[in-house]
Each structure stands twice: as structure tokens, then as C-alpha cells.
Motif scaffolding. Structure first.
Motif, short mmCIF file in Angstrom:
data_model
loop_
_atom_site.label_atom_id
_atom_site.label_comp_id
_atom_site.label_asym_id
_atom_site.label_seq_id
_atom_site.Cartn_x
_atom_site.Cartn_y
_atom_site.Cartn_z
N LEU A 25 36.78 33.43 33.79
CA LEU A 25 38.08 34.27 34.17
C LEU A 25 39.28 33.51 33.49
CD1 LEU A 25 39.50 35.66 36.47
CD2 LEU A 25 39.71 33.42 37.72
N ALA A 26 39.34 32.38 32.95
CA ALA A 26 40.42 31.81 32.09
C ALA A 26 40.50 32.76 30.88
CB ALA A 26 40.10 30.34 31.86
N ARG A 27 39.35 32.70 30.28
CA ARG A 27 39.39 33.86 28.97
C ARG A 27 39.81 35.10 29.11
NH1 ARG A 27 34.72 31.21 27.43
NH2 ARG A 27 33.32 32.24 28.58
N ALA A 28 39.37 35.80 30.49
CA ALA A 28 39.80 37.03 30.67
C ALA A 28 41.18 37.26 30.95
CB ALA A 28 38.90 37.77 31.75
N THR A 29 41.63 36.19 31.61
CA THR A 29 43.15 36.37 31.92
C THR A 29 43.95 35.66 31.17
OG1 THR A 29 42.85 34.34 33.61
CG2 THR A 29 42.41 36.61 34.37
N ASN A 159 31.98 39.55 40.52
CA ASN A 159 32.96 38.40 41.11
C ASN A 159 34.23 38.48 39.96
OD1 ASN A 159 31.31 38.06 42.99
ND2 ASN A 159 30.71 36.09 42.25
N LEU A 160 33.85 38.41 38.78
CA LEU A 160 35.07 38.31 37.78
C LEU A 160 36.07 39.58 37.85
CD1 LEU A 160 33.26 36.45 34.97
CD2 LEU A 160 34.99 35.34 36.38
N GLU A 161 35.27 40.77 37.94
CA GLU A 161 36.18 41.79 38.19
C GLU A 161 36.89 42.02 39.46
OE1 GLU A 161 33.51 45.55 37.96
OE2 GLU A 161 32.68 44.87 35.96
N ARG A 162 36.38 41.52 40.27
CA ARG A 162 37.08 41.61 41.64
C ARG A 162 38.43 40.52 41.54
NH1 ARG A 162 34.60 40.13 47.76
NH2 ARG A 162 36.37 40.00 48.65
N ILE A 163 38.12 39.26 40.92
CA ILE A 163 39.14 38.16 40.88
C ILE A 163 40.02 38.89 40.00
CG2 ILE A 163 39.86 36.01 40.19
CD1 ILE A 163 36.88 35.21 41.29
#
Length: 178
Positions: A25-29, A159-163
Motif C-alpha cells: 500500500l505504501a508503494r502504491a500510494t 484488499n489493496l485495490e479497495r484501500i
């Protein structure tokens, strides 16, 4: 001034995939992943180890002071990764993700990590009795607590897509308020 990015806690029983979720999540955001356990260990915010459970006895005051000094509340954009969530002030947190896992899958993950005896039993009981989910619901507003399954790689991806979608909506809602 309101923060531009949300702060997210990813919590759950050891072995449910907190660090995997938090790092991705940190990488993606572009947010900062905060491994609370690593901070406790590196900064010495503990009073030794509980040898029976193989875990740190955390000095919560020192930990919270450290995080407060990092401007967590003002800046946002943090993904906190820890097995507990109730010690973080509600004003810091915008979303609490409680990861849950099938007990058979979790048992296999924990035994692969070398968990045994009391440590294994305590963590399995915690998951079965949904201790961390109840803790999150008691500590934060119902609308910011979400329970997600983490049994497989497909679960992690979903989950990552949703967050990530939640983060985009959070930003859009704040922009619309300006």
C-alpha cells in the motif's frame, strides 16, 4: 491546516499479512510505511522481552511521543503496521483495516514462523475470538473500521485495490470541502 493524506492502520493477529499489505500500500500510494514493531526495537521503546511470548514489552508513552514528534497527525500519509491499534489517538487515524485469516491458513503460517506453545495458542485464540476486530470497533468510529480477509494472494490484491480506492475517495472528499 488539515492533512492532505489519510493515516491508515493495518492491524490483525500476527501472520495475517499486515506487513505485506502495508508495504504494498505504501508503494502504491507513496505513503510512508511505519513498522511499529521495528520502531519499538530500533529506538528501544520497550522494557525488555516477554520470553514466553517472544514479544517486546512496549513502553507505549515513549512510542506515542516519538510518533507525535514525527508530525503524524499534521502530515498524514502514514501506513501504520502493528498487531494492536487501540493505543493510537483517534485524531491521528482515518482508516483502520483489520485483517482476518482462516484459522487453518493462519495456523500453517504461524507454525512456519516457528510459533509454538503459548505464543501459538494465544495468537490462534485471538484470531478465533476476533479480539483485534473488537478492539478496533471499541476504539474508533464504526465508519472507519473495515474488516478484510487475507487468506490468499488474490485477497491481498483485492484488499489493496479497495484501500487505494478508499484513499482516492478520501482525498476527493477533502478537496470538495475546500
Amino acid at each position: 491546516m488539515a492533512r492532505k493524506n489519510p493515516n491508515i492502520i493495518i492491524t490483525g493477529t500476527p501472520g495475517v499479512g499486515k506487513t505485506t499489505h502495508a508495504e504494498q500500500l505504501a508503494r502504491a500510494t507513496g505513503f510512508k510505511h511505519i513498522s511499529v514493531n521495528q520502531i519499538v526495537k530500533d529506538e528501544g521503546f520497550h522494557e525488555g522481552r516477554d520470553e514466553e511470548l517472544g514479544s517486546w514489552i512496549v513502553d507505549e508513552d515513549k512510542l506515542l511521543d516519538y510518533l507525535e514528534e514525527s508530525q503524524i497527525s499534521e502530515e498524514g500519509g502514514r501506513v501504520l503496521d502493528w498487531h494492536a491499534c487501540d493505543l493510537f489517538p483517534e485524531r491521528w487515524i482515518d482508516l483502520v483495516v483489520v485483517l482476518r485469516c482462516d484459522s487453518t491458513v493462519l495456523y500453517d503460517r504461524l507454525t512456519a514462523r516457528g510459533y509454538k506453545d503459548k505464543k501459538l495458542d494465544e495468537n490462534m485464540d485471538s484470531e478465533i475470538m476476533q479480539v483485534l476486530l473488537d478492539e478496533a470497533r471499541e476504539s474508533y468510529k464504526e465508519e472507519i473500521v473495515v474488516e478484510l480477509r487475507s487468506d490468499s494472494v488474490d485477497d491481498v490484491d483485492g484488499n489493496l485495490e479497495r484501500i487505494e480506492q478508499w484513499v482516492e475517495n478520501w482525498k476527493k472528499d477533502r478537496k470538495d470541502e475546500e
